[in-house]
Design a protein around this motif. Structure first.
Motif, PDB file in Angstrom:
ATOM      1  N   GLY A 145      42.983 -67.919 -76.347  1.00 35.25           N
ATOM      2  CA  GLY A 145      42.360 -66.697 -76.865  1.00 35.25           C
ATOM      3  C   GLY A 145      43.088 -65.511 -76.160  1.00 35.25           C
ATOM      4  O   GLY A 145      43.830 -65.742 -75.455  1.00 35.25           O
ATOM      5  N   MET A 146      42.849 -64.280 -76.859  1.00 35.51           N
ATOM      6  CA  MET A 146      43.195 -63.111 -76.267  1.00 35.51           C
ATOM      7  C   MET A 146      42.242 -62.541 -75.268  1.00 35.51           C
ATOM      8  O   MET A 146      40.860 -62.628 -75.331  1.00 35.51           O
ATOM      9  N   ILE A 147      42.848 -62.009 -74.037  1.00 31.49           N
ATOM     10  CA  ILE A 147      41.862 -61.445 -73.226  1.00 31.49           C
ATOM     11  C   ILE A 147      41.536 -60.152 -73.586  1.00 31.49           C
ATOM     12  O   ILE A 147      42.323 -59.259 -73.775  1.00 31.49           O
ATOM     13  N   MET A 148      39.888 -59.787 -73.523  1.00 27.48           N
ATOM     14  CA  MET A 148      39.809 -58.545 -74.120  1.00 27.48           C
ATOM     15  C   MET A 148      38.862 -57.770 -73.039  1.00 27.48           C
ATOM     16  O   MET A 148      38.428 -58.444 -72.057  1.00 27.48           O
TER      17      MET A 148
ATOM     18  N   THR B  47      44.070 -56.873 -74.820  1.00 23.90           N
ATOM     19  CA  THR B  47      44.880 -56.661 -73.562  1.00 23.90           C
ATOM     20  C   THR B  47      46.547 -57.051 -74.044  1.00 23.90           C
ATOM     21  O   THR B  47      47.447 -56.458 -73.284  1.00 23.90           O
ATOM     22  N   GLY B  48      46.804 -57.718 -74.925  1.00 28.92           N
ATOM     23  CA  GLY B  48      47.859 -58.332 -75.158  1.00 28.92           C
ATOM     24  C   GLY B  48      48.223 -59.666 -74.480  1.00 28.92           C
ATOM     25  O   GLY B  48      49.265 -60.393 -74.690  1.00 28.92           O
ATOM     26  N   MET B  49      47.256 -60.091 -73.648  1.00 29.93           N
ATOM     27  CA  MET B  49      47.309 -61.355 -72.741  1.00 29.93           C
ATOM     28  C   MET B  49      46.688 -62.653 -73.389  1.00 29.93           C
ATOM     29  O   MET B  49      45.567 -62.179 -73.853  1.00 29.93           O
ATOM     30  N   GLU B  50      47.428 -63.532 -73.644  1.00 28.47           N
ATOM     31  CA  GLU B  50      46.601 -64.815 -74.211  1.00 28.47           C
ATOM     32  C   GLU B  50      46.649 -65.728 -73.080  1.00 28.47           C
ATOM     33  O   GLU B  50      47.376 -66.081 -72.403  1.00 28.47           O
ATOM     34  N   MET B  51      45.298 -66.261 -73.126  1.00 30.57           N
ATOM     35  CA  MET B  51      45.026 -67.424 -72.090  1.00 30.57           C
ATOM     36  C   MET B  51      43.773 -68.372 -72.701  1.00 30.57           C
ATOM     37  O   MET B  51      43.334 -67.988 -73.294  1.00 30.57           O
ATOM     38  N   ASP B  52      44.112 -69.495 -72.412  1.00 29.66           N
ATOM     39  CA  ASP B  52      42.840 -70.496 -72.454  1.00 29.66           C
ATOM     40  C   ASP B  52      41.900 -70.061 -71.477  1.00 29.66           C
ATOM     41  O   ASP B  52      41.909 -69.500 -70.376  1.00 29.66           O
ATOM     42  N   ALA B  53      40.658 -70.109 -72.200  1.00 32.43           N
ATOM     43  CA  ALA B  53      39.382 -69.524 -71.555  1.00 32.43           C
ATOM     44  C   ALA B  53      39.209 -70.235 -70.330  1.00 32.43           C
ATOM     45  O   ALA B  53      38.590 -69.743 -69.178  1.00 32.43           O
ATOM     46  N   GLU B  54      39.182 -71.594 -70.075  1.00 29.16           N
ATOM     47  CA  GLU B  54      38.919 -72.400 -68.932  1.00 29.16           C
ATOM     48  C   GLU B  54      40.027 -71.897 -67.974  1.00 29.16           C
ATOM     49  O   GLU B  54      39.417 -71.703 -66.620  1.00 29.16           O
ATOM     50  N   ARG B  55      41.301 -71.566 -68.182  1.00 25.40           N
ATOM     51  CA  ARG B  55      42.215 -71.148 -66.951  1.00 25.40           C
ATOM     52  C   ARG B  55      41.716 -69.816 -66.657  1.00 25.40           C
ATOM     53  O   ARG B  55      42.015 -69.577 -65.611  1.00 25.40           O
ATOM     54  N   PHE B  56      41.505 -68.873 -67.788  1.00 25.65           N
ATOM     55  CA  PHE B  56      41.123 -67.755 -67.256  1.00 25.65           C
ATOM     56  C   PHE B  56      40.219 -67.680 -66.280  1.00 25.65           C
ATOM     57  O   PHE B  56      40.026 -66.792 -65.080  1.00 25.65           O
ATOM     58  N   GLN B  57      38.881 -68.677 -66.407  1.00 29.76           N
ATOM     59  CA  GLN B  57      37.911 -68.562 -65.482  1.00 29.76           C
ATOM     60  C   GLN B  57      38.419 -69.002 -63.883  1.00 29.76           C
ATOM     61  O   GLN B  57      37.533 -68.780 -63.155  1.00 29.76           O
ATOM     62  N   ARG B  58      39.331 -69.880 -64.000  1.00 32.74           N
ATOM     63  CA  ARG B  58      39.635 -70.141 -62.730  1.00 32.74           C
ATOM     64  C   ARG B  58      40.657 -69.343 -62.039  1.00 32.74           C
ATOM     65  O   ARG B  58      41.170 -69.515 -60.894  1.00 32.74           O
ATOM     66  N   MET B  59      41.235 -68.107 -62.812  1.00 34.93           N
ATOM     67  CA  MET B  59      42.132 -67.287 -62.235  1.00 34.93           C
ATOM     68  C   MET B  59      41.463 -66.493 -61.024  1.00 34.93           C
ATOM     69  O   MET B  59      40.180 -66.419 -61.010  1.00 34.93           O
ATOM     70  N   PRO B  60      42.316 -66.129 -59.867  1.00 30.82           N
ATOM     71  CA  PRO B  60      41.728 -65.223 -58.919  1.00 30.82           C
ATOM     72  C   PRO B  60      41.367 -63.845 -59.646  1.00 30.82           C
ATOM     73  O   PRO B  60      42.126 -63.334 -60.450  1.00 30.82           O
TER      74      PRO B  60
ATOM     75  N   HIS C  71      35.703 -58.073 -65.470  1.00 29.93           N
ATOM     76  CA  HIS C  71      35.031 -57.247 -66.605  1.00 29.93           C
ATOM     77  C   HIS C  71      35.646 -57.653 -67.861  1.00 29.93           C
ATOM     78  O   HIS C  71      35.226 -56.861 -68.903  1.00 29.93           O
ATOM     79  N   ALA C  72      36.396 -58.687 -67.892  1.00 31.60           N
ATOM     80  CA  ALA C  72      37.054 -59.059 -69.233  1.00 31.60           C
ATOM     81  C   ALA C  72      36.577 -60.679 -69.770  1.00 31.60           C
ATOM     82  O   ALA C  72      35.695 -61.203 -68.788  1.00 31.60           O
ATOM     83  N   TRP C  73      37.185 -60.923 -70.925  1.00 29.35           N
ATOM     84  CA  TRP C  73      36.363 -62.087 -71.445  1.00 29.35           C
ATOM     85  C   TRP C  73      37.735 -62.614 -72.375  1.00 29.35           C
ATOM     86  O   TRP C  73      38.451 -61.852 -72.823  1.00 29.35           O
TER      87      TRP C  73
END
Length: 66
Positions: A2-5, A17-30, A51-53
Motif C-alpha cells: 500500500g501507499m504511505i499516507m 507520500t510516494g512511498m509504498e510499503m507493506d502495512a506490517e513492515r511499516f508497523q515494524r519500522m523505527p 502520524h502516517a498510515w
C-alpha cells in the motif's frame, strides 16, 4: 502493498507520500521523519511516521473519490 499516507495540516485531506510499503513492515519500522509535497496547498509538509498510515489500493480509490 500500500501507499504511505499523511494528512495535510492545512486542508485535512489525505496525501500520498510516494512511498509504498507493506502495512506490517511499516508497523515494524523505527520512527522516522520525512517531507512530502502537498498537491492541495502546494507546499512541502514535514511529518513523522507515527502520524502516517498505509492505505491499500481500495482505500486509496475511496480517498480519491472523496
Amino acid at each position: 502493498m500500500g501507499m504511505i499516507m499523511v494528512r495535510c495540516p492545512q486542508t485535512g485531506r489525505s496525501i500520498e507520500t510516494g512511498m509504498e510499503m507493506d502495512a506490517e513492515r511499516f508497523q515494524r519500522m523505527p520512527v522516522f521523519f520525512s517531507r512530502t509535497y502537498c498537491p492541495h496547498c502546494c507546499i512541502y509538509h514535514e511529518w513523522f511516521a507515527a502520524h502516517a498510515w498505509v492505505a491499500e489500493v481500495s482505500d486509496r480509490e475511496r480517498i480519491a473519490l472523496a
